[in-house]
Design an enzyme around this catalytic site. Structure first.
Site, PDB file in Angstrom:
ATOM      1  N   ASP A  28      23.459 -12.157   3.978  1.00  0.00           N
ATOM      2  CA  ASP A  28      23.680 -13.041   2.835  1.00  0.00           C
ATOM      3  C   ASP A  28      25.158 -13.148   2.481  1.00  0.00           C
ATOM      4  OD1 ASP A  28      22.771 -14.547   0.379  1.00  0.00           O
ATOM      5  OD2 ASP A  28      23.758 -12.829  -0.567  1.00  0.00           O
TER       6      ASP A  28
ATOM      7  N   MET B 188       9.051   4.870   4.727  1.00  0.00           N
ATOM      8  CA  MET B 188       9.163   3.471   4.328  1.00  0.00           C
ATOM      9  C   MET B 188      10.339   3.239   3.392  1.00  0.00           C
ATOM     10  SD  MET B 188       6.990   2.016   6.117  1.00  0.00           S
ATOM     11  CE  MET B 188       7.423   0.419   5.446  1.00  0.00           C
ATOM     12  N   GLU B 189      10.638   4.227   2.576  1.00  0.00           N
ATOM     13  CA  GLU B 189      11.791   4.096   1.686  1.00  0.00           C
ATOM     14  C   GLU B 189      13.090   4.013   2.491  1.00  0.00           C
ATOM     15  OE1 GLU B 189       8.502   4.994  -0.794  1.00  0.00           O
ATOM     16  OE2 GLU B 189       9.143   5.917   1.075  1.00  0.00           O
TER      17      GLU B 189
ATOM     18  N   LEU C 283       0.802  -1.223   0.000  1.00  0.00           N
ATOM     19  CA  LEU C 283       0.000   0.000   0.000  1.00  0.00           C
ATOM     20  C   LEU C 283       0.833   1.272   0.000  1.00  0.00           C
ATOM     21  CD1 LEU C 283      -2.850  -1.097   2.440  1.00  0.00           C
ATOM     22  CD2 LEU C 283      -2.755  -1.233  -0.057  1.00  0.00           C
ATOM     23  N   CYS C 284       2.134   1.138  -0.230  1.00  0.00           N
ATOM     24  CA  CYS C 284       2.979   2.321  -0.369  1.00  0.00           C
ATOM     25  C   CYS C 284       2.777   2.954  -1.745  1.00  0.00           C
ATOM     26  CB  CYS C 284       4.458   1.954  -0.207  1.00  0.00           C
ATOM     27  SG  CYS C 284       4.994   1.810   1.495  1.00  0.00           S
ATOM     28  N   HIS C 285       2.878   4.285  -1.786  1.00  0.00           N
ATOM     29  CA  HIS C 285       2.761   4.983  -3.057  1.00  0.00           C
ATOM     30  C   HIS C 285       4.072   4.904  -3.842  1.00  0.00           C
ATOM     31  CE1 HIS C 285      -0.500   6.765  -0.695  1.00  0.00           C
ATOM     32  NE2 HIS C 285      -1.094   6.997  -1.854  1.00  0.00           N
TER      33      HIS C 285
END
Length: 286
Positions: free
Chosen positions: A255, A240-241, A202-204
């Site tokens: 990793d 969020m980014e 739901l992020c733009h």
């Protein structure tokens, strides 16, 4: 505990006895309270209910109740109702930090109790925040940001990857089989920030004007400290980014190093600060 059970579990009509109104019948209030006790607990206190502080086993067995608060449960006609209520209010304040509202609140006029039956006091609306990604019927939705004004927005997030001394020394010496851990993780974090809307449903999809990811080796706890910053000129924030950048950078460190150890821990992912937008500026711990 006895005092808490009385106040928290008695319905509204029983709470009327806590009013200091001189016209209120204290003996009938005691009777109402005993009736409610019977309804809630299946029985009333021994010795004909809450009749005396000396014979009342319920109150005597509660170490948190002082003698002053136990006295209010006496239904003696000669006892002063106003002073009992005042003593009870003082006891409430010492336990809960506040007293009940003055006057006999009715079930009709008590808006807090009517709207939130499990809460005695407090303005609920002041502490509640709307979940913008949830629709009226509870379904997930993407927020419409078209009415918002464009402004400069920045966000910084942090993360820590605890390697352990053996892996830390290998990273420091650049001796891992996959190569330069910090450089690869840096590029991975920047790439992830640009793909946030594809990863978080739901992020733009916004146009980023800047992304920076820094990784630093910490000799004190044999960890990698990661910090990511994102910026844009738009209608929604870039928190969020920034958090996606440090999360993926941390995963990349794992990793790159997992052949040397499976005990690596990724921890403390959080927003450090943000600027811009309707909600204003934010800094962790302030």
């Amino acid at each position: 505990m006895f005092l808490r059970r009385i106040v928290a579990q008695c319905p509204l009509k029983s709470r009327r006895m806590f009013s200091s109104s001189s016209s209120h019948d204290y003996a009938s209030s005691i009777q109402e309270l005993n009736d409610e006790m019977g309804f809630i607990f299946g029985e009333i206190p021994p010795n004909d209910g809450l009749t005396s502080s000396v014979s009342n086993g319920y109150a005597n067995n509660e170490p948190h109740l002082s003698c002053e608060s136990k006295r209010i449960f006496s239904s003696s006609v000669s006892h002063n109702n106003a002073s009992s209520v005042q003593e009870f209010n003082k006891e409430l304040e010492s336990i809960f930090g506040e007293t009940l509202p003055s006057g006999p609140p009715s079930s009709e006029s008590n808006s807090h109790a009517n709207n939130e039956p499990h809460l005695l006091s407090g303005n609920i609306s002041e502490s509640c925040f709307e979940l913008t990604h949830t629709g009226n019927s509870g379904e997930a939705q993407m927020v419409d940001v078209s009415p918002k004004e464009s402004s400069k927005r920045t966000a910084t997030a942090v993360c820590k990857v605890i390697l352990g001394k053996t892996v830390f020394d290998l990273v420091l010496a650049n001796q891992l089989a996959k190569g330069d851990v910090l450089t690869v993780a840096k590029i991975a974090g920047i790439t992830a920030a640009k793909q946030t809307s594809n990863l978080i449903p739901l992020c733009h999809n916004i146009g980023l004007t800047h992304v920076q990811v820094d990784l630093r080796l910490n000799h004190e706890d044999f960890s990698v400290a990661i910090e990511g910053e994102a910026a844009s000129m738009g209608k929604t924030g870039v928190e969020m980014e920034a958090m996606t950048a440090v999360s993926v950078a941390g995963l990349t460190v794992y990793d790159m190093c997992k052949a040397a150890s499976k005990a690596i821990t990724i921890t403390d992912i959080r927003l450090k600060q943000k600027t811009g937008g309707k909600s204003g500026d934010y800094s962790w711990g302030q």
